[in-house]
Write an enzyme that holds these catalytic residues in place. Structure first.
Site, mmCIF file in Angstrom:
data_model
loop_
_atom_site.group_PDB
_atom_site.id
_atom_site.type_symbol
_atom_site.label_atom_id
_atom_site.label_comp_id
_atom_site.label_asym_id
_atom_site.label_seq_id
_atom_site.Cartn_x
_atom_site.Cartn_y
_atom_site.Cartn_z
ATOM 1 N N MET A 15 42.926 58.647 82.560
ATOM 2 C CA MET A 15 42.690 59.473 84.153
ATOM 3 C C MET A 15 43.306 60.311 83.541
ATOM 4 S SD MET A 15 41.062 58.165 87.228
ATOM 5 C CE MET A 15 42.470 58.120 87.647
ATOM 6 N N GLY A 43 54.657 56.275 80.142
ATOM 7 C CA GLY A 43 54.432 54.628 80.725
ATOM 8 C C GLY A 43 52.482 54.467 79.803
ATOM 9 N N HIS A 44 51.427 55.780 79.806
ATOM 10 C CA HIS A 44 51.223 56.459 78.838
ATOM 11 C C HIS A 44 51.011 56.216 77.617
ATOM 12 C CE1 HIS A 44 48.972 58.070 82.847
ATOM 13 N NE2 HIS A 44 47.958 56.978 82.923
ATOM 14 N N GLN A 49 35.275 55.965 90.894
ATOM 15 C CA GLN A 49 36.156 54.699 91.607
ATOM 16 C C GLN A 49 37.609 55.657 92.329
ATOM 17 O OE1 GLN A 49 37.988 55.104 87.204
ATOM 18 N NE2 GLN A 49 39.541 54.564 88.509
ATOM 19 N N GLY A 80 47.507 49.057 81.396
ATOM 20 C CA GLY A 80 48.836 49.090 81.462
ATOM 21 C C GLY A 80 49.002 47.821 83.340
ATOM 22 N N ASP A 136 48.804 47.895 87.245
ATOM 23 C CA ASP A 136 47.129 47.740 87.587
ATOM 24 C C ASP A 136 46.496 46.617 87.311
ATOM 25 O OD1 ASP A 136 46.859 50.744 88.541
ATOM 26 O OD2 ASP A 136 46.588 50.992 86.607
ATOM 27 N N SER A 151 53.608 56.649 87.058
ATOM 28 C CA SER A 151 52.792 56.175 88.001
ATOM 29 C C SER A 151 52.269 58.051 87.808
ATOM 30 C CB SER A 151 52.333 55.739 89.418
ATOM 31 O OG SER A 151 51.390 56.249 90.168
ATOM 32 N N ARG A 155 50.113 59.498 90.311
ATOM 33 C CA ARG A 155 50.660 60.139 91.825
ATOM 34 C C ARG A 155 52.165 60.094 92.284
ATOM 35 N NH1 ARG A 155 45.888 56.371 91.532
ATOM 36 N NH2 ARG A 155 44.732 57.460 92.951
HETATM 37 O O1 PAF Z 1 44.083 52.855 85.255
HETATM 38 C C1 PAF Z 1 43.408 53.808 84.669
HETATM 39 O O2 PAF Z 1 43.724 55.482 84.649
HETATM 40 C C2 PAF Z 1 41.584 54.074 85.527
HETATM 41 O O3 PAF Z 1 41.033 53.456 86.604
HETATM 42 C C3 PAF Z 1 40.877 53.624 83.957
HETATM 43 C C4 PAF Z 1 40.925 52.771 83.247
HETATM 44 C C5 PAF Z 1 41.222 55.052 82.923
HETATM 45 C C6 PAF Z 1 39.340 53.941 84.193
HETATM 46 O O4 PAF Z 1 38.996 55.393 85.109
#
Ligand code: PAF
Length: 284
Positions: free
Chosen positions: A30, A36-37, A61, A147, A150, A185, A187
């Site tokens: 997102m 991390g990403h 979501q 990751g 989650d 994160s 956030r």
């Molecule tokens: O983990 C996330 O960033 C989101 O839940 C994802 C998997 C990109 C779906 O919008």
């Protein structure tokens, strides 16, 4: 790096790779990318012929409107980071592109989606399944990277691909942490300086609990984690559960599973943080 904003162009770009039987790796995000990403992107690049990263803040979501509105959006910076990392394609569609009409699909993944986050964030996993399935249909990846922060999301996505018969290999990647242990994160940037100093108590307490878990009952470990974190001003544990890492069902005794995982959600001021830790299984 190619930046693509619609499914038609994405499919046409990737068709060349598919034709040559090249491996397509995919990292759904997102945005608001952090190390991390980027660790997922790095792994994806090393294991595939081409790496596609999606950047899409998925409205379906978010069960909290304020959370959706305040979610950090940093597309330009994200694209720079992806380019530097060696990503080949950034897919950054609009909401209209992904949802030309409302997605009315209602998924039922049984207990993996109805516990923990499923209780506290009604509709969240349904929205995750909606967007991730749409992204999988668009990218048709061989491997997709998620990751472990989650933890429950991965279990839901595994259940989804099984239920929908989507031929993709789901790859779990370890949590990346700051030096003081705080799980990375998007956030975290919303924490005040004071909250940022307090937040590492989550990871520290989880780690301590792993060290003494063998001598304690499951309930004693839960009580220790919850009361230690709650003792810090501004921190409030929403839940701490020790579950079987495959079924996500709570355990009451260590002998209930050979894959015990502790999953936590904590409010640090208004910011909701999640984390998890694996416990040693009882030796058989
Ligand atoms: O983990 C996330 O960033 C989101 O839940 C994802 C998997 C990109 C779906 O919008």
């Amino acid at each position: 790096m190619k930046v693509i904003d619609n499914i038609k162009d994405l499919k046409s770009y990737l068709s060349e790779y598919k034709k040559d039987n090249k491996k397509i790796g995919f990292v759904p995000t997102m945005g608001a990318l952090h190390a991390g990403h980027l660790s997922l992107v790095k792994k994806c690049i090393s294991e595939n012929d081409i790496c596609v990263v999606s950047i899409f803040v998925n409205p379906t979501q978010f069960n909290d409107k304020h959370d959706l509105e305040t979610y950090p959006r940093t597309l330009e910076q994200d694209c720079k980071l992806l380019e530097q990392a060696g990503c080949a394609v950034a897919f950054a569609p609009s909401v209209e592109e992904m949802y030309p009409e409302p997605d009315t699909r209602q998924f039922d993944f049984g207990t993996v989606s109805s516990v923990m986050e499923g209780i506290r964030r009604p509709g969240h996993f349904n929205g995750v399944a909606q967007i991730v399935s749409k992204l999988f249909y668009a990218v048709e990846p061989d491997n997709a990277y998620f990751g472990e922060k989650d933890f429950q999301q991965i279990a839901v996505i595994r259940a989804m691909v099984k239920q929908l018969g989507i031929p993709v290999n789901i790859v779990d990647c370890p949590i990346l942490r700051e030096e003081d242990g705080l799980a990375l994160s998007s956030r975290n940037v919303r924490l005040t300086a004071g909250q940022r100093q307090k937040a590492p108590v989550i990871a520290r307490t989880l780690k301590e609990s792993v060290n003494f878990a063998p001598e304690k009952s499951v309930q004693e470990v839960i009580d220790y984690v919850t009361s230690t974190i709650n003792a810090v001003p501004e921190m409030r544990v929403e839940y701490y559960e020790i579950v079987d890492g495959n079924t996500l069902q709570s355990i009451s005794q260590w002998s209930d599973t050979d894959y015990p995982v502790g999953c936590i959600a904590v409010y640090c001021g208004e910011v909701r943080l999640i984390d998890n830790i694996k416990y040693q299984p009882l030796s058989k």
